[in-house]
Design a protein around this motif. Structure first.
Motif, PDB file in Angstrom:
ATOM      1  N   GLY A  45      -7.019  15.758 -30.359  1.00 20.10           N
ATOM      2  CA  GLY A  45      -5.724  16.001 -30.988  1.00 20.10           C
ATOM      3  C   GLY A  45      -4.868  16.973 -30.206  1.00 20.10           C
ATOM      4  N   VAL A  46      -5.490  18.048 -29.712  1.00 17.15           N
ATOM      5  CA  VAL A  46      -4.750  19.027 -28.915  1.00 17.15           C
ATOM      6  C   VAL A  46      -4.269  18.389 -27.617  1.00 17.15           C
ATOM      7  N   GLU A  47      -5.129  17.635 -26.967  1.00 18.56           N
ATOM      8  CA  GLU A  47      -4.746  16.948 -25.734  1.00 18.56           C
ATOM      9  C   GLU A  47      -3.538  16.042 -25.973  1.00 18.56           C
ATOM     10  N   ALA A  48      -3.583  15.276 -27.053  1.00 18.76           N
ATOM     11  CA  ALA A  48      -2.485  14.354 -27.358  1.00 18.76           C
ATOM     12  C   ALA A  48      -1.187  15.097 -27.635  1.00 18.76           C
ATOM     13  N   ALA A  49      -1.290  16.199 -28.367  1.00 21.48           N
ATOM     14  CA  ALA A  49      -0.077  16.969 -28.670  1.00 21.48           C
ATOM     15  C   ALA A  49       0.587  17.465 -27.391  1.00 21.48           C
ATOM     16  N   TRP A  50      -0.214  18.066 -26.495  1.00 24.50           N
ATOM     17  CA  TRP A  50       0.348  18.541 -25.232  1.00 24.50           C
ATOM     18  C   TRP A  50       0.978  17.402 -24.446  1.00 24.50           C
ATOM     19  N   ARG A  51       0.325  16.274 -24.391  1.00 25.16           N
ATOM     20  CA  ARG A  51       0.785  15.181 -23.542  1.00 25.16           C
ATOM     21  C   ARG A  51       1.965  14.413 -24.135  1.00 25.16           C
ATOM     22  N   THR A  52       2.218  14.593 -25.421  1.00 26.41           N
ATOM     23  CA  THR A  52       3.405  13.972 -26.018  1.00 26.41           C
ATOM     24  C   THR A  52       4.653  14.774 -25.694  1.00 26.41           C
TER      25      THR A  52
END
Length: 279
Positions: A45-52
């Motif tokens: 989830g953290v990875e996705a947030a940063w990459r969005t």
């Protein structure tokens, strides 16, 4: 809103940063996700947030997922502080949640910041007052409806999601091969940008992170958090998630191939870039 969500629709949820921006003006997302049993959900989830695309992610969770999050994304801030939206529940189990964590989640759900509510926090959704986006899959949706005293959903997934949205006062994003997004008042759409390869562990955690990033960015940009606005952001997050999955599988060759949740997260910047380039 009716019909299927599109790339031009998604463009309204995105904003290209300018020279005047700082990390706060781009959005700060708080995340209370993951557990000792499911620490990977926090990382995804953290990875996705940063990459969005946003200015900062604050992660608050148990020691093991915190260590994994910081090892993967050291730019994450593992301390409480100012945020503009929350993601809660991914990678957690309501049955294993302690009283202190329940109290902390209820405090977020009774505040004014919008909250993306996933997985192990969905049992708290009905009693909440904060602006909310609920992200159940079919089985979680069935449990939620039983808790609300609603009848079993029939074959019309959109009608069922609308009914749940009215009963909870929240946006409902019902995950599936065709994702349904519904808001109180009758706003509804479907998102069909994904791939059957998305049916794998952890992709829901990626989706929650992507939606949370868009919500935080929208709040930072001064957008309203009424139900229809949050529903549009949720649909946009689902569209980007689906497009990222298609990009990830296409990278494996003309016939595509199996992908993991982390592959989907890694493809999110390209999906965002495509939308911004055509906006």
């Amino acid at each position: 809103m009716t019909g299927s969500w599109t790339m031009p629709d998604t463009a309204h949820a995105l904003r290209r940063p300018t020279a005047a921006d700082d990390k706060y003006s781009r959005g700060v997302l708080g995340m209370r996700t993951g557990s000792e049993a499911y620490p990977g959900a926090a990382v995804l989830g953290v990875e996705a947030a940063w990459r969005t695309g946003l200015g900062m992610v604050r992660y608050l969770g148990p020691s093991q997922p915190t260590a994994l999050v910081l090892a993967r994304r050291p730019e994450t801030v593992a301390a409480d502080g100012r945020v503009q939206a929350w993601v809660i529940g991914s990678g957690t189990d309501a049955a294993a949640r302690g009283p202190a964590e329940s109290e902390a989640l209820r405090a977020l759900l009774s505040d004014t910041d919008p909250v993306v509510v996933d997985a192990g926090a969905l049992d708290l959704a009905a009693e909440a007052t904060a602006p909310r986006i609920l992200t159940p899959h079919e089985r979680e949706h069935a449990r939620l409806r039983r808790a609300l005293g609603l009848p079993a959903a029939g074959g019309d997934r959109l009608a069922a999601a609308l009914e749940t949205a009215e009963a909870t006062g929240a946006v409902v994003l019902l995950k599936g091969s065709a994702t349904v997004v519904a808001a109180p008042g009758g706003w509804a759409t479907t998102v069909e940008s994904g791939s059957p390869w998305l049916a794998t562990a952890g992709t829901g955690d990626v989706l929650a992170g992507a939606i949370g990033a868009l919500v935080a960015g929208g709040v930072a940009d001064g957008r309203t958090t009424d139900a229809a606005s949050l529903a549009a952001i949720a649909a946009s997050g689902a569209w980007l998630h689906g497009r990222a999955a298609r990009l990830a599988t296409a990278a494996l060759g003309p016939a595509g191939g199996p992908i993991t949740a982390l592959d989907v997260a890694a493809a999110l910047p390209r999906a965002v870039g495509e939308v911004l380039a055509r906006a």
